[in-house]
Design an enzyme around this catalytic site. Sequence first.
Site, PDB file in Angstrom:
ATOM      1  N   TRP A   9       0.812  -1.220   0.000  1.00  0.00           N
ATOM      2  CA  TRP A   9       0.000   0.000   0.000  1.00  0.00           C
ATOM      3  C   TRP A   9       0.844   1.267   0.000  1.00  0.00           C
ATOM      4  CZ3 TRP A   9      -4.441  -1.837  -1.177  1.00  0.00           C
ATOM      5  CH2 TRP A   9      -4.965  -2.954  -0.552  1.00  0.00           C
ATOM      6  N   ILE A  10       1.867   1.313  -0.797  1.00  0.00           N
ATOM      7  CA  ILE A  10       2.672   2.526  -0.833  1.00  0.00           C
ATOM      8  C   ILE A  10       2.269   3.384  -2.035  1.00  0.00           C
ATOM      9  CG2 ILE A  10       5.021   3.444  -1.010  1.00  0.00           C
ATOM     10  CD1 ILE A  10       4.222   2.147   1.732  1.00  0.00           C
ATOM     11  N   HIS A 131     -38.582  18.423  -6.888  1.00  0.00           N
ATOM     12  CA  HIS A 131     -39.059  17.374  -5.970  1.00  0.00           C
ATOM     13  C   HIS A 131     -38.246  17.496  -4.682  1.00  0.00           C
ATOM     14  CE1 HIS A 131     -41.365  15.867  -9.234  1.00  0.00           C
ATOM     15  NE2 HIS A 131     -40.297  15.605  -9.969  1.00  0.00           N
ATOM     16  N   GLN A 132     -38.966  17.632  -3.586  1.00  0.00           N
ATOM     17  CA  GLN A 132     -38.287  18.004  -2.337  1.00  0.00           C
ATOM     18  C   GLN A 132     -37.216  17.015  -1.898  1.00  0.00           C
ATOM     19  OE1 GLN A 132     -41.454  18.728   0.450  1.00  0.00           O
ATOM     20  NE2 GLN A 132     -41.687  20.854  -0.188  1.00  0.00           N
ATOM     21  N   GLN A 189     -27.276   8.957  -7.116  1.00  0.00           N
ATOM     22  CA  GLN A 189     -28.727   8.771  -6.956  1.00  0.00           C
ATOM     23  C   GLN A 189     -29.496   9.823  -7.755  1.00  0.00           C
ATOM     24  OE1 GLN A 189     -29.700   6.189  -5.324  1.00  0.00           O
ATOM     25  NE2 GLN A 189     -31.897   6.530  -5.438  1.00  0.00           N
ATOM     26  N   GLY A 193     -30.349   6.406 -13.434  1.00  0.00           N
ATOM     27  CA  GLY A 193     -29.639   5.375 -14.219  1.00  0.00           C
ATOM     28  C   GLY A 193     -28.341   5.897 -14.795  1.00  0.00           C
ATOM     29  N   GLU A 216      -4.507   7.102   5.371  1.00  0.00           N
ATOM     30  CA  GLU A 216      -4.127   8.045   6.442  1.00  0.00           C
ATOM     31  C   GLU A 216      -4.868   7.748   7.750  1.00  0.00           C
ATOM     32  OE1 GLU A 216      -1.273   9.670   4.360  1.00  0.00           O
ATOM     33  OE2 GLU A 216      -1.809  10.814   6.142  1.00  0.00           O
ATOM     34  N   THR A 218      -8.120   4.922   9.051  1.00  0.00           N
ATOM     35  CA  THR A 218      -9.535   4.773   8.664  1.00  0.00           C
ATOM     36  C   THR A 218     -10.429   5.702   9.497  1.00  0.00           C
ATOM     37  OG1 THR A 218      -9.917   3.041  10.297  1.00  0.00           O
ATOM     38  CG2 THR A 218      -9.163   2.323   8.114  1.00  0.00           C
ATOM     39  N   GLN A 220     -12.646   4.811  11.462  1.00  0.00           N
ATOM     40  CA  GLN A 220     -12.747   4.267  12.834  1.00  0.00           C
ATOM     41  C   GLN A 220     -11.540   4.710  13.654  1.00  0.00           C
ATOM     42  OE1 GLN A 220     -13.328   2.244   9.982  1.00  0.00           O
ATOM     43  NE2 GLN A 220     -15.505   2.631  10.327  1.00  0.00           N
TER      44      GLN A 220
HETATM   45  C1  LIG Z   1      -4.894   3.310  -2.113  1.00  0.00           C
HETATM   46  C2  LIG Z   1      -4.147   3.238  -0.811  1.00  0.00           C
HETATM   47  C3  LIG Z   1      -2.997   3.967  -0.630  1.00  0.00           C
HETATM   48  C4  LIG Z   1      -2.261   3.862   0.556  1.00  0.00           C
HETATM   49  N1  LIG Z   1      -1.084   4.544   0.690  1.00  0.00           N
HETATM   50  C5  LIG Z   1      -0.294   4.297   1.768  1.00  0.00           C
HETATM   51  C6  LIG Z   1       1.022   4.854   1.868  1.00  0.00           C
HETATM   52  O1  LIG Z   1       1.468   5.592   0.996  1.00  0.00           O
HETATM   53  N2  LIG Z   1       1.772   4.531   2.943  1.00  0.00           N
HETATM   54  C7  LIG Z   1       1.307   3.697   3.921  1.00  0.00           C
HETATM   55  O2  LIG Z   1       2.042   3.426   4.865  1.00  0.00           O
HETATM   56  N3  LIG Z   1       0.061   3.178   3.864  1.00  0.00           N
HETATM   57  C8  LIG Z   1      -0.741   3.441   2.817  1.00  0.00           C
HETATM   58  N4  LIG Z   1      -1.993   2.876   2.738  1.00  0.00           N
HETATM   59  C9  LIG Z   1      -2.414   1.983   3.828  1.00  0.00           C
HETATM   60  C10 LIG Z   1      -3.581   2.540   4.609  1.00  0.00           C
HETATM   61  O3  LIG Z   1      -3.145   3.573   5.470  1.00  0.00           O
HETATM   62  C11 LIG Z   1      -4.249   1.364   5.353  1.00  0.00           C
HETATM   63  O4  LIG Z   1      -4.854   0.531   4.379  1.00  0.00           O
HETATM   64  C12 LIG Z   1      -5.259   1.847   6.356  1.00  0.00           C
HETATM   65  O5  LIG Z   1      -4.653   2.553   7.404  1.00  0.00           O
HETATM   66  C13 LIG Z   1      -6.054   0.685   6.947  1.00  0.00           C
HETATM   67  O6  LIG Z   1      -5.194  -0.312   7.402  1.00  0.00           O
HETATM   68  P1  LIG Z   1      -5.428  -1.805   6.935  1.00  0.00           P
HETATM   69  O7  LIG Z   1      -5.621  -1.836   5.460  1.00  0.00           O
HETATM   70  O8  LIG Z   1      -4.351  -2.624   7.525  1.00  0.00           O
HETATM   71  O9  LIG Z   1      -6.828  -2.205   7.564  1.00  0.00           O
HETATM   72  P2  LIG Z   1      -7.061  -2.883   8.975  1.00  0.00           P
HETATM   73  O10 LIG Z   1      -6.225  -2.223  10.009  1.00  0.00           O
HETATM   74  O11 LIG Z   1      -6.983  -4.359   8.806  1.00  0.00           O
HETATM   75  O12 LIG Z   1      -8.578  -2.469   9.232  1.00  0.00           O
HETATM   76  C14 LIG Z   1      -9.676  -3.200   8.689  1.00  0.00           C
HETATM   77  C15 LIG Z   1     -10.944  -2.629   9.297  1.00  0.00           C
HETATM   78  O13 LIG Z   1     -10.914  -2.777  10.723  1.00  0.00           O
HETATM   79  C16 LIG Z   1     -11.067  -1.521  11.354  1.00  0.00           C
HETATM   80  N5  LIG Z   1     -10.217  -1.459  12.540  1.00  0.00           N
HETATM   81  C17 LIG Z   1      -8.914  -1.847  12.658  1.00  0.00           C
HETATM   82  N6  LIG Z   1      -8.468  -1.606  13.906  1.00  0.00           N
HETATM   83  C18 LIG Z   1      -9.501  -1.052  14.581  1.00  0.00           C
HETATM   84  C19 LIG Z   1      -9.662  -0.587  15.917  1.00  0.00           C
HETATM   85  N7  LIG Z   1      -8.665  -0.595  16.789  1.00  0.00           N
HETATM   86  N8  LIG Z   1     -10.864  -0.107  16.276  1.00  0.00           N
HETATM   87  C20 LIG Z   1     -11.892  -0.051  15.379  1.00  0.00           C
HETATM   88  N9  LIG Z   1     -11.800  -0.472  14.100  1.00  0.00           N
HETATM   89  C21 LIG Z   1     -10.616  -0.967  13.720  1.00  0.00           C
HETATM   90  C22 LIG Z   1     -10.602  -0.487  10.316  1.00  0.00           C
HETATM   91  O14 LIG Z   1     -11.157   0.785  10.571  1.00  0.00           O
HETATM   92  C23 LIG Z   1     -11.106  -1.121   9.026  1.00  0.00           C
HETATM   93  O15 LIG Z   1     -12.484  -0.819   8.869  1.00  0.00           O
HETATM   94  C24 LIG Z   1      -2.738   3.016   1.584  1.00  0.00           C
HETATM   95  C25 LIG Z   1      -3.929   2.291   1.406  1.00  0.00           C
HETATM   96  C26 LIG Z   1      -4.630   2.384   0.224  1.00  0.00           C
HETATM   97  C27 LIG Z   1      -5.883   1.564   0.062  1.00  0.00           C
END
Ligand SMILES: Cc1cc2nc3c(=O)[nH]c(=O)nc-3n(C[C@H](O)[C@H](O)[C@H](O)COP(=O)(O)OP(=O)(O)OC[C@H]3O[C@@H](n4cnc5c(N)ncnc54)[C@H](O)[C@@H]3O)c2cc1C
Length: 235
Positions: A9-10, A131-132, A189, A193, A216, A218, A220
């Site tokens: 995921w870089i 349409h509201q 929406q 279509g 950056e 999620t 959550q």
């Molecule tokens: C297109 C793209 C570009 C990216 N670019 C970079 C980059 O340049 N450098 C880099 O380092 N990373 C990068 N990422 C990584 C990105 O930061 C991670 O994918 C993201 O932080 C989620 O981590 P994960 O995929 O391991 O998901 P997970 O940590 O496995 O999470 C899966 C789900 O569980 C939830 N979850 C996990 N832990 C908890 C918790 N403690 N409490 C509640 N919910 C939780 C999450 O919110 C998510 O819904 C990129 C990702 C994508 C998709």
Amino acid sequence: MSRARSKRWITNTDVASFYVVFAREAGTKGHKGISALVVEANWPGVRWESLIDKLGQRCSHTGDVVFEDVEVPVSHLIAGPEHGFRLAMATFDRSRPWIAAGAAGVIRRARDEALTYAMQRKAFGEPIINHQMVAAMLADMEISYQATRLLTLNAASEVDAGNLRGSHSACAKAFGGDAAIRATTDAVQILGGYGYTKDFIVEKLMRDAKLLQIYEGTSQIQRLVIARDLMRAHV
Ligand SMILES: Cc1cc2nc3c(=O)[nH]c(=O)nc-3n(C[C@H](O)[C@H](O)[C@H](O)COP(=O)(O)OP(=O)(O)OC[C@H]3O[C@@H](n4cnc5c(N)ncnc54)[C@H](O)[C@@H]3O)c2cc1C
């Protein structure tokens, strides 16, 4: 024996000339023991591979970076084991406002596209904006745009003034990401279509917006940051 390690995921995998790598020292746990290093992309043992076929934001490449027996000179250490984690968190505090800025831009475009369509398209004898329930979706987009923009400006001005509260960046990012997926889904929406086709840009906006809730940190994780900050401020 060679020991390859990779990071998935870089962003900008294949075009970067250097990577900032956070690496843990063997045998350490928790926040301690994480250093930050600058690793040049053309060094021996550094390569990228497998660009990922993504749902949206496809102009930006994302893939794996592989490190195999890479030696990093001390000149390229930007934070030692005691400070690496703090540097990562401080970086997020500053990078999250620009994700929120992206969200504001996506919402604005979705609003404009949906508004134009809603004023032209007639159903049951009148433009659908009359349409509201359609008008309400547009109003919600405008609320989302204004709120995301102001939260972004608030966090960014704190960064500029040097008095950033990290949870304010998280608020902007969490609100903006959630608002962007809602606004772009509503734009699809409103176009009915046609919204579900590649003939109009709103489907792309919706695919692009989803990522704002993921990278950056999620949505959550942003809420965890905000809640922890509330607890810290309360004691
Ligand atoms: C297109 C793209 C570009 C990216 N670019 C970079 C980059 O340049 N450098 C880099 O380092 N990373 C990068 N990422 C990584 C990105 O930061 C991670 O994918 C993201 O932080 C989620 O981590 P994960 O995929 O391991 O998901 P997970 O940590 O496995 O999470 C899966 C789900 O569980 C939830 N979850 C996990 N832990 C908890 C918790 N403690 N409490 C509640 N919910 C939780 C999450 O919110 C998510 O819904 C990129 C990702 C994508 C998709």
